[in-house]
Design an enzyme around this catalytic site. Structure first.
Site, PDB file in Angstrom:
ATOM      1  N   ASP A 122       0.850  -1.190   0.000  1.00  0.00           N
ATOM      2  CA  ASP A 122       0.000   0.000   0.000  1.00  0.00           C
ATOM      3  C   ASP A 122       0.888   1.243   0.000  1.00  0.00           C
ATOM      4  OD1 ASP A 122      -1.804   1.994   0.446  1.00  0.00           O
ATOM      5  OD2 ASP A 122      -2.382   1.330   2.474  1.00  0.00           O
ATOM      6  N   ASN A 125      -0.098   4.478  -0.782  1.00  0.00           N
ATOM      7  CA  ASN A 125      -0.704   5.767  -0.403  1.00  0.00           C
ATOM      8  C   ASN A 125      -1.446   5.709   0.932  1.00  0.00           C
ATOM      9  OD1 ASN A 125      -2.943   4.312  -1.047  1.00  0.00           O
ATOM     10  ND2 ASN A 125      -3.803   5.781  -2.509  1.00  0.00           N
ATOM     11  N   ASP A 144      -4.024   3.881   2.166  1.00  0.00           N
ATOM     12  CA  ASP A 144      -5.481   3.789   2.312  1.00  0.00           C
ATOM     13  C   ASP A 144      -5.941   2.367   2.666  1.00  0.00           C
ATOM     14  OD1 ASP A 144      -4.998   2.465  -0.045  1.00  0.00           O
ATOM     15  OD2 ASP A 144      -6.412   3.611  -1.257  1.00  0.00           O
ATOM     16  N   ASP A 155      -1.397  -0.882  -4.137  1.00  0.00           N
ATOM     17  CA  ASP A 155      -1.465  -0.015  -5.323  1.00  0.00           C
ATOM     18  C   ASP A 155      -0.136  -0.064  -6.077  1.00  0.00           C
ATOM     19  OD1 ASP A 155       0.283   1.727  -3.830  1.00  0.00           O
ATOM     20  OD2 ASP A 155      -1.489   2.529  -2.823  1.00  0.00           O
ATOM     21  N   ASP A 197      -3.469 -10.414 -16.075  1.00  0.00           N
ATOM     22  CA  ASP A 197      -4.565 -11.380 -16.003  1.00  0.00           C
ATOM     23  C   ASP A 197      -5.580 -10.990 -17.069  1.00  0.00           C
ATOM     24  OD1 ASP A 197      -6.141 -13.474 -14.829  1.00  0.00           O
ATOM     25  OD2 ASP A 197      -5.214 -12.974 -12.910  1.00  0.00           O
ATOM     26  N   ASP A 221      -7.611 -16.324 -17.600  1.00  0.00           N
ATOM     27  CA  ASP A 221      -8.509 -16.697 -16.515  1.00  0.00           C
ATOM     28  C   ASP A 221      -9.586 -17.671 -17.004  1.00  0.00           C
ATOM     29  OD1 ASP A 221      -9.537 -15.900 -13.745  1.00  0.00           O
ATOM     30  OD2 ASP A 221     -11.303 -15.547 -14.986  1.00  0.00           O
ATOM     31  N   GLU A 252      -5.142 -20.778 -17.149  1.00  0.00           N
ATOM     32  CA  GLU A 252      -5.622 -21.304 -15.871  1.00  0.00           C
ATOM     33  C   GLU A 252      -6.395 -22.588 -16.152  1.00  0.00           C
ATOM     34  OE1 GLU A 252      -8.457 -20.525 -12.021  1.00  0.00           O
ATOM     35  OE2 GLU A 252      -8.899 -19.531 -13.904  1.00  0.00           O
ATOM     36  N   HIS A 280      -4.040 -17.351  -5.554  1.00  0.00           N
ATOM     37  CA  HIS A 280      -5.035 -16.563  -4.823  1.00  0.00           C
ATOM     38  C   HIS A 280      -6.368 -17.279  -4.660  1.00  0.00           C
ATOM     39  CE1 HIS A 280      -6.129 -16.193  -8.958  1.00  0.00           C
ATOM     40  NE2 HIS A 280      -7.240 -15.575  -8.632  1.00  0.00           N
ATOM     41  N   ASP A 281      -6.512 -18.446  -5.276  1.00  0.00           N
ATOM     42  CA  ASP A 281      -7.763 -19.202  -5.150  1.00  0.00           C
ATOM     43  C   ASP A 281      -7.646 -20.387  -4.205  1.00  0.00           C
ATOM     44  OD1 ASP A 281      -9.205 -17.646  -7.006  1.00  0.00           O
ATOM     45  OD2 ASP A 281      -8.448 -18.811  -8.699  1.00  0.00           O
TER      46      ASP A 281
HETATM   47  C1  GLC Z   1     -10.480 -17.644 -11.917  1.00  0.00           C
HETATM   48  C2  GLC Z   1      -9.821 -16.742 -10.919  1.00  0.00           C
HETATM   49  C3  GLC Z   1     -10.729 -16.566  -9.750  1.00  0.00           C
HETATM   50  C4  GLC Z   1     -12.004 -15.927 -10.244  1.00  0.00           C
HETATM   51  C5  GLC Z   1     -12.620 -16.711 -11.381  1.00  0.00           C
HETATM   52  C6  GLC Z   1     -13.651 -15.896 -12.107  1.00  0.00           C
HETATM   53  O1  GLC Z   1     -10.672 -18.911 -11.419  1.00  0.00           O
HETATM   54  O2  GLC Z   1      -8.572 -17.251 -10.567  1.00  0.00           O
HETATM   55  O3  GLC Z   1     -10.153 -15.804  -8.737  1.00  0.00           O
HETATM   56  O4  GLC Z   1     -12.907 -15.833  -9.190  1.00  0.00           O
HETATM   57  O5  GLC Z   1     -11.679 -17.092 -12.349  1.00  0.00           O
HETATM   58  O6  GLC Z   1     -13.043 -14.887 -12.852  1.00  0.00           O
END
Ligand code: GLC
Length: 565
Positions: free
Chosen positions: A19, A21, A23, A27, A96, A193, A272, A332-333
């Site tokens: 971060d 700035n 908040d 960023d 992405d 994605d 993905e 992140h999933d």
């Molecule tokens: C992919 C992303 C996930 C997102 C999904 C819909 O699986 O990694 O985070 O929720 O697509 O875009």
């Protein structure tokens, strides 16, 4: 070798990384300030999770403008500065690319939804009545009513993420314009994605599961008998089978690939998806797909790893143009690597080092997820009002209101299933808010309190025994030992159950990697034709010098890398 074959990738989740700035939200200025940290870590490329304007129903994966930057992350100029600063350090950047759907606040959807006969009326998937029982994987019914058209639109994800109609050539053109916008600016490629969801079954075949999404989730949570567990797995596949992998995707990937190939500099695509078929002939669709089967297990046993590698590499090798692997243990999933594969062990620290060594020494391009290098763990948020992953808040509401689940249990379950647990702010220091944002600011997601117990960059930075130092050393070794990057993979001791041993071989160099996944010291004998001595390059217990290959000594949980002569 292309750059994307030799590179080490690092995924940045922009909202939680740094971060700048103050908040409470990450960023671009924050990211720029951390590029030296990443350079020192030794990465070569960044995969940036979505940085586009978004109402954040799916944390940026619901994009309302493909050619701009989310205001909370900065302006386009900040992105350009980030890209320039990364490139100046020799770090590439891939973005992405969310093709399946946009945000319901995207101008395309607002126009499409406004009437049945506007120029974009056919840009999304509309029907007069829901044509089948399809479910959204996030929030129940896949068909949502729009009063303006008195019709229903399709969405595989949240209802705020309407699916684009990819059979309409105008949709393609508009999206390819966005792709060119970023390629022209100099980005090095894209992570695609959810590509499997782009095309559905044109027959709209209904699914056969006798449940709604919420009911199936609940069934999943409460299934204990082997029969119920088998059934739930069958149901999960059956519920969505007609909404995946419809005809057309290979042509689409070839079309996109052709656009990338117009640009200099070997721009790349990583999907993905784990299906190697999406690499086409090896040189005309995606450059890489993730080896998700490696990480979709409870334990990374030597048997599992060997089987996984044998299957994947055989398929990659069989492509007309030989394919290249891509290994990762978390993103992140998913549950964080530490929590998933080390967390419940009394030897978690050792296991975390073995996992790092695995992903960094297998043949293929490794992807790390921000925070794994300091051992960040899942942080379960049990207060539903603090959850930001709307698939979890949706399920919490359904559980309590429709399924009549006890609210305390529902909150626990929602926190567990939510992806917020693995998206909490990066832990930079031992101070308030882990140094992510100022002390008097509330970060967008709660910080994992373990930052105060050493799980932070500042504490690990200069500690030679830290996980961060381990990653750095190993990444340096990977960089300096060509066989670890380009070498062929040859498994050794194919029946070993408590250690995993393999060679990485080039015509000039043979490197042995042994990962002892057990708490037992052992002496191993390796018969490698023409080789007798192991010169230790890297050892997690600081072993040095030479060893006899006929009696190689391995410490408990040791990571050992040696050049053979
Ligand atoms: C992919 C992303 C996930 C997102 C999904 C819909 O699986 O990694 O985070 O929720 O697509 O875009």
């Amino acid at each position: 070798m292309k750059w994307w074959q030799t590179a080490l990738f690092y995924q940045i989740y922009p909202r939680s990384f740094a971060d700048g700035n103050g908040d409470g939200i990450g960023d671009f200025p924050g990211m720029v300030a951390k590029l030296d940290y990443l350079k020192e870590l030794g990465i070569d490329a960044i995969w940036l999770s979505p940085h586009f304007p978004s109402p954040n129903w799916d944390c940026g994966y619901d994009i309302s403008d493909y050619c701009d930057v989310a205001p909370e992350y900065g302006a386009l100029a900040d992105f350009r500065a980030f890209l320039a600063e990364a490139h100046a350090r020799g770090i590439r950047v891939i973005l992405d690319l969310v093709l399946n759907h946009t945000s319901d606040e995207h101008a395309w959807f607002l126009e499409s939804k406004a009437s049945r006969d506007n120029p974009k009326a056919d840009w999304y998937v509309w029907h007069d009545t829901p044509p089948n029982n399809w479910q959204s994987c996030f929030d129940g019914d896949a068909w949502t009513y729009a009063a303006e058209r008195d019709q229903y639109y399709y969405h595989y994800f949240m209802k705020q993420q309407p699916d684009l109609n990819w059979r309409n050539p105008a949709v393609k053109q508009a999206m390819w314009d966005a792709v060119r916008f970023w390629l022209d600016m100099g980005v090095d490629g894209f992570r695609l994605d959810a590509l499997g969801t782009i095309y559905e079954d044109p027959e709209l075949t209904p699914h056969t599961v006798p449940m709604t999404l919420a009911e199936l989730r609940r069934f999943d949570e409460t299934a204990v008998t082997p029969e119920a567990v088998a059934l739930k797995e069958k149901y999960w596949l059956a519920m969505f089978e007609h909404q995946w992998g419809g005809p057309g995707l290979h042509d689409l990937m070839r079309e996109l690939r052709a656009i990338l190939d117009e640009y200099p500099g070997d721009r790349m695509l990583v999907g993905e998806d784990d299906d190697i078929a999406y690499m086409g002939n090896g040189d005309d669709e995606l450059h890489l797909v993730f080896n998700f089967p490696l990480m979709r297990v409870d334990r990374l046993t030597p048997e599992h790893i060997r089987r996984n590698q044998a299957q994947r590499l055989a398929r990659l090798d069989a492509l007309p143009v030989r394919g290249w692997g891509c290994n990762t243990l978390g993103n992140h999933d998913t549950t964080r690597v530490w929590t998933h594969f080390a967390g419940d062990s009394p030897h978690a620290a050792e296991r975390a080092r073995l996992n790092a060594a695995l992903v960094l020494t297998l043949r293929g391009t490794p992807f790390l997820y921000n925070g794994e290098e300091i051992g960040m763990t899942d942080h379960i948020i049990t207060d539903p009002t603090r959850l930001r992953d709307t698939m979890a808040t949706w399920y919490y509401d359904k559980s309590v209101n429709d399924l009549k689940v006890d609210p305390a249990e529902a909150a626990q379950r929602a926190g567990q299933m939510s992806r917020d647990k693995n998206r909490t702010p990066m832990q930079w220091a031992a101070g308030p808010n882990a140094g992510f944002c100022p002390a008097d600011v509330t970060p967008w997601l709660p910080v994992n309190p373990n930052y105060a117990a050493g799980v932070n960059v500042a504490d690990q930075q200069d500690d030679p025994g830290s996980l961060l130092s381990f990653y750095r050393r190993l990444i340096r070794v990977r960089r300096e030992v060509p066989a670890l990057v380009t070498g062929e993979y040859r498994p050794l001791h194919p029946r070993a159950v408590s250690y995993f041993a393999f060679l990485r071989e080039t015509p000039d160099q043979t490197v042995l990697v042994v990962l002892n996944t057990s708490n037992t010291r052992r002496t191993l004998r390796f018969d490698v034709p023409g080789k007798g001595i192991a010169h230790i390059i890297f050892s997690s217990r600081q072993a040095e010098g030479e060893q006899d290959l006929q009696a190689l000594k391995l410490g408990a949980f040791e990571v050992l890398i040696a050049e053979l002569n």
